[in-house]
Structures are given as structure tokens and as C-alpha cells.
Design a protein around this motif. Structure first.
Motif, PDB file in Angstrom:
ATOM      1  N   GLY A   7       0.783  -1.227   0.000  1.00 51.86           N
ATOM      2  CA  GLY A   7       0.000   0.000   0.000  1.00 51.86           C
ATOM      3  C   GLY A   7       0.815   1.276   0.000  1.00 51.86           C
ATOM      4  N   GLY A   8       2.131   1.165   0.045  1.00 49.97           N
ATOM      5  CA  GLY A   8       2.965   2.348   0.039  1.00 49.97           C
ATOM      6  C   GLY A   8       2.972   3.025  -1.321  1.00 49.97           C
ATOM      7  N   GLY A   9       3.593   4.188  -1.368  1.00 45.71           N
ATOM      8  CA  GLY A   9       3.677   4.914  -2.621  1.00 45.71           C
ATOM      9  C   GLY A   9       4.129   6.331  -2.395  1.00 45.71           C
ATOM     10  N   LEU A  10       4.014   7.130  -3.449  1.00 47.98           N
ATOM     11  CA  LEU A  10       4.389   8.544  -3.393  1.00 47.98           C
ATOM     12  C   LEU A  10       3.131   9.372  -3.159  1.00 47.98           C
ATOM     13  N   VAL A  11       3.191  10.253  -2.180  1.00 53.88           N
ATOM     14  CA  VAL A  11       2.040  11.092  -1.864  1.00 53.88           C
ATOM     15  C   VAL A  11       2.537  12.481  -1.497  1.00 53.88           C
ATOM     16  N   GLN A  12       1.729  13.478  -1.799  1.00 57.32           N
ATOM     17  CA  GLN A  12       2.102  14.848  -1.461  1.00 57.32           C
ATOM     18  C   GLN A  12       1.858  15.120   0.025  1.00 57.32           C
ATOM     19  N   PRO A  13       2.594  16.074   0.571  1.00 60.63           N
ATOM     20  CA  PRO A  13       2.326  16.456   1.970  1.00 60.63           C
ATOM     21  C   PRO A  13       0.861  16.810   2.165  1.00 60.63           C
ATOM     22  N   GLY A  14       0.297  16.334   3.276  1.00 58.35           N
ATOM     23  CA  GLY A  14      -1.113  16.530   3.550  1.00 58.35           C
ATOM     24  C   GLY A  14      -2.008  15.430   3.024  1.00 58.35           C
ATOM     25  N   GLY A  15      -1.445  14.559   2.209  1.00 59.13           N
ATOM     26  CA  GLY A  15      -2.224  13.485   1.619  1.00 59.13           C
ATOM     27  C   GLY A  15      -2.396  12.296   2.553  1.00 59.13           C
ATOM     28  N   SER A  16      -3.022  11.251   2.018  1.00 64.92           N
ATOM     29  CA  SER A  16      -3.325  10.056   2.799  1.00 64.92           C
ATOM     30  C   SER A  16      -2.908   8.790   2.058  1.00 64.92           C
ATOM     31  N   LEU A  17      -2.619   7.779   2.837  1.00 71.42           N
ATOM     32  CA  LEU A  17      -2.366   6.442   2.318  1.00 71.42           C
ATOM     33  C   LEU A  17      -2.912   5.436   3.311  1.00 71.42           C
ATOM     34  N   ARG A  18      -3.275   4.271   2.808  1.00 73.02           N
ATOM     35  CA  ARG A  18      -3.727   3.180   3.671  1.00 73.02           C
ATOM     36  C   ARG A  18      -2.847   1.971   3.418  1.00 73.02           C
ATOM     37  N   LEU A  19      -2.108   1.582   4.421  1.00 74.43           N
ATOM     38  CA  LEU A  19      -1.247   0.407   4.324  1.00 74.43           C
ATOM     39  C   LEU A  19      -2.013  -0.826   4.788  1.00 74.43           C
ATOM     40  N   SER A  20      -1.679  -1.943   4.174  1.00 74.74           N
ATOM     41  CA  SER A  20      -2.305  -3.205   4.543  1.00 74.74           C
ATOM     42  C   SER A  20      -1.233  -4.228   4.883  1.00 74.74           C
ATOM     43  N   CYS A  21      -1.553  -5.091   5.818  1.00 69.13           N
ATOM     44  CA  CYS A  21      -0.666  -6.173   6.217  1.00 69.13           C
ATOM     45  C   CYS A  21      -1.471  -7.463   6.153  1.00 69.13           C
ATOM     46  N   THR A  67      -4.167   5.792  12.113  1.00 66.43           N
ATOM     47  CA  THR A  67      -5.093   4.906  12.801  1.00 66.43           C
ATOM     48  C   THR A  67      -4.795   3.463  12.412  1.00 66.43           C
ATOM     49  N   ILE A  68      -4.557   2.640  13.412  1.00 62.16           N
ATOM     50  CA  ILE A  68      -4.306   1.218  13.169  1.00 62.16           C
ATOM     51  C   ILE A  68      -5.590   0.439  13.444  1.00 62.16           C
ATOM     52  N   SER A  69      -5.824  -0.573  12.639  1.00 61.18           N
ATOM     53  CA  SER A  69      -7.000  -1.419  12.841  1.00 61.18           C
ATOM     54  C   SER A  69      -6.641  -2.839  12.441  1.00 61.18           C
ATOM     55  N   ARG A  70      -7.424  -3.785  12.931  1.00 65.71           N
ATOM     56  CA  ARG A  70      -7.182  -5.187  12.575  1.00 65.71           C
ATOM     57  C   ARG A  70      -8.505  -5.871  12.309  1.00 65.71           C
ATOM     58  N   LYS A  74     -10.297 -11.621   8.556  1.00 65.89           N
ATOM     59  CA  LYS A  74      -9.632 -11.552   7.250  1.00 65.89           C
ATOM     60  C   LYS A  74      -8.114 -11.626   7.388  1.00 65.89           C
ATOM     61  N   ASN A  75      -7.632 -11.785   8.629  1.00 66.05           N
ATOM     62  CA  ASN A  75      -6.184 -11.892   8.880  1.00 66.05           C
ATOM     63  C   ASN A  75      -5.421 -10.697   8.306  1.00 66.05           C
ATOM     64  N   THR A  76      -5.946  -9.517   8.540  1.00 69.11           N
ATOM     65  CA  THR A  76      -5.301  -8.312   8.029  1.00 69.11           C
ATOM     66  C   THR A  76      -5.204  -7.241   9.109  1.00 69.11           C
ATOM     67  N   VAL A  77      -4.200  -6.399   8.946  1.00 67.96           N
ATOM     68  CA  VAL A  77      -4.018  -5.231   9.803  1.00 67.96           C
ATOM     69  C   VAL A  77      -3.790  -4.048   8.879  1.00 67.96           C
ATOM     70  N   HIS A  78      -4.424  -2.927   9.195  1.00 68.82           N
ATOM     71  CA  HIS A  78      -4.294  -1.751   8.339  1.00 68.82           C
ATOM     72  C   HIS A  78      -3.723  -0.580   9.119  1.00 68.82           C
ATOM     73  N   LEU A  79      -3.116   0.340   8.374  1.00 67.54           N
ATOM     74  CA  LEU A  79      -2.660   1.594   8.955  1.00 67.54           C
ATOM     75  C   LEU A  79      -3.144   2.715   8.042  1.00 67.54           C
ATOM     76  N   GLN A  80      -4.125   3.460   8.520  1.00 67.76           N
ATOM     77  CA  GLN A  80      -4.619   4.612   7.788  1.00 67.76           C
ATOM     78  C   GLN A  80      -3.772   5.814   8.176  1.00 67.76           C
ATOM     79  N   MET A  81      -3.147   6.427   7.182  1.00 65.99           N
ATOM     80  CA  MET A  81      -2.249   7.545   7.440  1.00 65.99           C
ATOM     81  C   MET A  81      -2.801   8.795   6.768  1.00 65.99           C
ATOM     82  N   ASN A  82      -3.127   9.781   7.563  1.00 64.35           N
ATOM     83  CA  ASN A  82      -3.655  11.049   7.058  1.00 64.35           C
ATOM     84  C   ASN A  82      -2.703  12.192   7.391  1.00 64.35           C
ATOM     85  N   ALA A  83      -2.905  13.304   6.734  1.00 63.32           N
ATOM     86  CA  ALA A  83      -2.088  14.497   6.981  1.00 63.32           C
ATOM     87  C   ALA A  83      -0.603  14.160   6.960  1.00 63.32           C
TER      88      ALA A  83
END
Length: 114
Positions: A7-21, A67-70, A74-83
């Protein structure tokens, strides 16, 4: 349990990404799951953690933004990254247990840049 971060990548400052595990096995018996990050020349740091009951903890640098969630079904963990900020640029890893497993996997690169 083998873990694969994505789920990684290039994002501008202030943007969001959601990582998955994604875990290869059940997470029901894995009490602690964590997201870590590392930049070259620095030690890997714990960014966010979550236990099976749902309680969470965050590094001061990301509180209020990440914000981390599990989902044990579904055997997954996420990390929602904002700002996102340039200083959030790092390779992000997920891992299980305290202390964490020695198997860190490849991680996923997050680059915050304009």
C-alpha cells in the motif's frame, strides 16, 4: 505467521495512504500487531500497535493522524495515514508480538514529497 505489507507509494504532503498487512495464518491468537518504520541510518521505530481486544497505542509523532485497525476474520491489519508529512517518509513494516518477530519481510516504501 508470515506477514506482507503493501500500500505504500508517493504522496504529497497533507495526503493520505492506507497500508495493509496480510497474514498467512490466523491472527486470532496473535495478541499484539504493530506497524513500524525505518529510514536509512536510523533505528526501526514502532509507529502504532494494536492488541487483539482492540486497544491501540501510537508514537507521539503520529497521534491524531494515523489509525491502526485489525480484522481477525480476514487476517489483516491496516494503517490509515492522514495528513502525511515529509518526515513520515520511510519503509513501513508490520510485525507481530512483543518483542517483534525476527522476520520483518520486505516492507512497503512511503514517500511524502511535493
Amino acid at each position: 505467521v508470515q506477514l506482507q505489507a503493501s500500500g505504500g507509494g508517493l504522496v504529497q504532503p497533507g495526503g493520505s495512504l492506507r497500508l495493509s498487512c496480510a497474514a498467512s495464518g490466523s491472527l486470532f491468537r496473535v495478541n499484539f500487531m504493530g506497524w513500524y518504520r525505518q529510514v536509512p541510518g536510523k533505528e526501526r521505530e514502532l509507529v502504532a500497535g494494536i492488541i487483539v481486544g482492540g486497544s491501540t497505542n501510537y508514537a507521539d509523532s503520529v497521534k491524531g493522524r494515523f489509525t491502526i485497525s485489525r480484522d481477525n476474520n480476514k487476517n489483516t491489519v491496516h494503517l490509515q495515514m492522514n495528513a502525511l508529512k515529509p518526515e513520515d517518509t520511510a519503509v513501513y513494516y508490520c510485525n507481530s508480538g512483543r518483542p517483534p518477530s525476527p522476520n520483518w519481510g520486505q516492507g512497503t516504501l512511503v514517500t511524502v514529497s511535493s
